[in-house]
Design a protein around this motif. Structure first.
Motif, PDB file in Angstrom:
ATOM      1  N   TYR A 186       0.945  -0.735  -0.315  1.00 13.86           N
ATOM      2  CA  TYR A 186       0.341   0.178  -0.096  1.00 13.86           C
ATOM      3  C   TYR A 186       0.572   1.310   0.174  1.00 13.86           C
ATOM      4  O   TYR A 186       0.509   2.518  -0.034  1.00 13.86           O
ATOM      5  N   HIS A 207       1.141   3.935  -2.674  1.00  9.30           N
ATOM      6  CA  HIS A 207       0.868   4.966  -3.215  1.00  9.30           C
ATOM      7  C   HIS A 207       1.738   6.162  -3.269  1.00  9.30           C
ATOM      8  O   HIS A 207       1.849   7.218  -3.841  1.00  9.30           O
ATOM      9  N   ARG A 219      -9.636  -3.472   6.408  1.00  7.46           N
ATOM     10  CA  ARG A 219      -9.184  -3.275   5.485  1.00  7.46           C
ATOM     11  C   ARG A 219      -8.329  -2.209   5.237  1.00  7.46           C
ATOM     12  O   ARG A 219      -8.157  -1.657   6.167  1.00  7.46           O
ATOM     13  N   HIS A 220      -8.467  -2.372   3.366  1.00  8.35           N
ATOM     14  CA  HIS A 220      -6.612  -1.358   3.145  1.00  8.35           C
ATOM     15  C   HIS A 220      -5.659  -2.038   3.930  1.00  8.35           C
ATOM     16  O   HIS A 220      -5.772  -2.947   4.252  1.00  8.35           O
ATOM     17  N   VAL A 221      -4.851  -1.280   4.927  1.00 10.70           N
ATOM     18  CA  VAL A 221      -3.640  -1.811   5.708  1.00 10.70           C
ATOM     19  C   VAL A 221      -4.887  -2.797   6.805  1.00 10.70           C
ATOM     20  O   VAL A 221      -3.614  -3.107   6.801  1.00 10.70           O
ATOM     21  N   TYR A 227      -6.877  -4.859   6.572  1.00 11.77           N
ATOM     22  CA  TYR A 227      -6.509  -6.136   6.012  1.00 11.77           C
ATOM     23  C   TYR A 227      -5.630  -7.157   6.649  1.00 11.77           C
ATOM     24  O   TYR A 227      -5.883  -7.775   7.521  1.00 11.77           O
ATOM     25  N   ALA A 274     -10.992  -9.992   4.843  1.00 13.63           N
ATOM     26  CA  ALA A 274     -10.931  -8.218   3.766  1.00 13.63           C
ATOM     27  C   ALA A 274     -11.934  -8.225   4.022  1.00 13.63           C
ATOM     28  O   ALA A 274     -13.603  -8.429   3.578  1.00 13.63           O
ATOM     29  N   PRO A 295     -10.674   1.984   9.854  1.00 18.71           N
ATOM     30  CA  PRO A 295      -9.629   2.440   9.104  1.00 18.71           C
ATOM     31  C   PRO A 295      -9.796   4.126  10.222  1.00 18.71           C
ATOM     32  O   PRO A 295     -11.092   4.373  10.656  1.00 18.71           O
ATOM     33  N   ARG A 345      -9.054   8.102   4.257  1.00 18.07           N
ATOM     34  CA  ARG A 345      -9.975   7.571   3.152  1.00 18.07           C
ATOM     35  C   ARG A 345     -11.846   7.533   3.753  1.00 18.07           C
ATOM     36  O   ARG A 345     -11.762   6.224   4.008  1.00 18.07           O
ATOM     37  N   LEU A 401     -13.860   4.373   3.367  1.00 15.20           N
ATOM     38  CA  LEU A 401     -14.007   2.963   3.935  1.00 15.20           C
ATOM     39  C   LEU A 401     -14.419   2.705   5.061  1.00 15.20           C
ATOM     40  O   LEU A 401     -14.550   1.717   5.673  1.00 15.20           O
ATOM     41  N   THR A 417      -3.406   7.206   7.869  1.00 10.76           N
ATOM     42  CA  THR A 417      -4.166   6.199   7.280  1.00 10.76           C
ATOM     43  C   THR A 417      -3.058   4.959   6.753  1.00 10.76           C
ATOM     44  O   THR A 417      -2.896   3.772   7.865  1.00 10.76           O
ATOM     45  N   LEU A 418      -1.782   5.937   6.756  1.00 10.31           N
ATOM     46  CA  LEU A 418      -0.903   4.426   6.422  1.00 10.31           C
ATOM     47  C   LEU A 418      -0.065   4.283   6.911  1.00 10.31           C
ATOM     48  O   LEU A 418       0.682   2.639   7.693  1.00 10.31           O
TER      49      LEU A 418
END
Ligand code: M6R
Length: 369
Positions: free
Chosen positions: A69, A73, A229-231, A233, A255, A278, A283, A286, A330-331
């Motif tokens: 991710y 990104h 979900r996203h990171v 997950y 997920a 998240p 985001r 999400l 987020t990340l």
């Protein structure tokens, strides 16, 4: 030795803020740029890359999933992540423009070693992310970025995982820096946040007592599910792996978006489901979707254990248990969201009378294929 803790795993969980800080040490200069001199792959080679492939096993594989991710990104370079044990057997497409990143705490995992040997035979450069100085994987790689977690003794990986994440973020940001992609305010802000993140990990550790009590109350359960979900997950996958290894319970990570494609059929009265939420910032679409997932599973009787950012009020009405984590970009959220799941698995294992540091059937480093 165990420094006053009952288990090495507890000691290693507690050492995470320091491990994270040590892995950043000397790698961010005063001007906020990255200096990764260890990455002995020339800037021109890094600029010519057309893909990144990450190979790893177990917990290190989960770090790789999160790295994807970040790399895509921040650098816009396509990134694949593959279980090292599957990699070479499917004749992967590799050449001199591929950078292969091998992630391994021990540096001795045979599956990962065989994958990197295969990559080098195809002419790809290999960068190792490793915690053990002078071990086989870094010795056979073109370059190595060491994680500075210190020795990890417990079979279940904890502090090594957090430092693998830090190393992956550094590599992603470095690639962005060298290639000039997206290099601007966002990246500068992320580097600043990263340099402060060990304080956030510390903060999570100070609030773990309710997580321990919750874990003890679930000692007689058979199954726990994890959603993200996203990171979040890969964080869910990691939470499930920890629980399998330590508590010998059926645990699965999904997920959250896949729920309605099958896993929701598993939901029944009082089934514990851990949901990694998240941030409502960034985001936020999400975030809204996962809030509906929580509502859906709760309506079917699940006992919802929600890991959410401080100040995220939208989740509160649907959480049977709410575990708060500090707000992060987020990340970077996996650095704080994973910690309660480690504590949860460790405490559940203890409550079930299991041997925490040496789970049955497992070895710290798997040196056979
Ligand atoms: O030493 P490595 O990072 O290469 O090990 C990879 C896996 O064997 C390891 O992460 C394993 O899954 C751990 N027991 C997880 O807690």
């Amino acid at each position: 030795e165990k420094g006053g803790y009952d288990y090495f795993m507890l000691k290693e969980i507690a050492e995470q803020p320091k491990a994270v800080a040590d892995t950043l040490l000397g790698r961010i200069d005063a001007g906020g740029s990255l200096t990764l001199d260890e990455v002995r792959i020339s800037a021109s080679e890094l600029r010519e890359l057309d893909k990144v492939v990450i190979v790893a096993c177990g917990t290190a594989f989960h770090a790789g999933l999160i790295a994807k991710y970040a790399i895509e990104h921040w650098t816009r370079i396509p990134c694949e992540v593959e279980l090292a044990s599957e990699f070479r057997y499917r004749d992967p497409i590799l050449d001199a423009q591929s950078l292969v990143i091998a992630i391994s705490q021990s540096g001795e995992t045979m599956d990962t070693l065989m994958a990197l040997r295969h990559a080098r035979e195809q002419g790809s450069k290999v960068l190792a992310i490793c915690n053990t100085n002078g071990s086989t994987i870094p010795r056979e790689s073109d370059a190595v970025l060491y994680t500075h977690a210190g020795p990890e003794v417990a079979v279940a990986s904890t502090k090594a995982f957090l430092t693998q994440l830090v190393a992956c973020y550094l590599v992603a940001l470095y690639l962005g820096q060298v290639r000039g992609t997206k290099w601007g305010d966002e990246i500068g802000a992320v580097i600043r946040d990263l340099s402060r993140i060990s304080g956030a990990v510390e903060q999570v550790l100070e609030t773990m007592e309710p997580v321990r009590a919750l874990a003890r109350s679930l000692a007689d359960k058979k199954t726990v599910l994890f959603l993200g979900r996203h990171v979040g997950y890969p964080v869910a996958l990691e939470g499930a792996l920890k629980l399998k290894e330590l508590a010998y319970m059926h645990a699965e990570g999904f997920a959250a978006g896949e729920l309605k494609h099958g896993p929701i059929a598993l939901i029944e009265e009082d089934l514990p489901v851990v949901v990694v939420v998240p941030s409502p910032r960034g985001r936020s679409i999400l975030h809204d979707k996962i809030v509906s997932n929580i509502q859906e599973i709760r309506a079917r009787g699940a006992r919802t254990i929600v890991i959410a950012e401080e100040g995220d009020e939208a989740v509160a009405p649907y959480a049977d248990h709410l575990i708060r984590i500090p707000a992060t970009p987020t990340l970077l959220q996996p650095l704080v969201a994973t910690v309660p799941l480690q504590v949860f698995a460790c405490e559940l294992a203890t409550a079930r009378g299991n041997e925490v540091d040496q789970p049955r059937n497992l070895a710290k480093s798997v040196t056979v294929e």
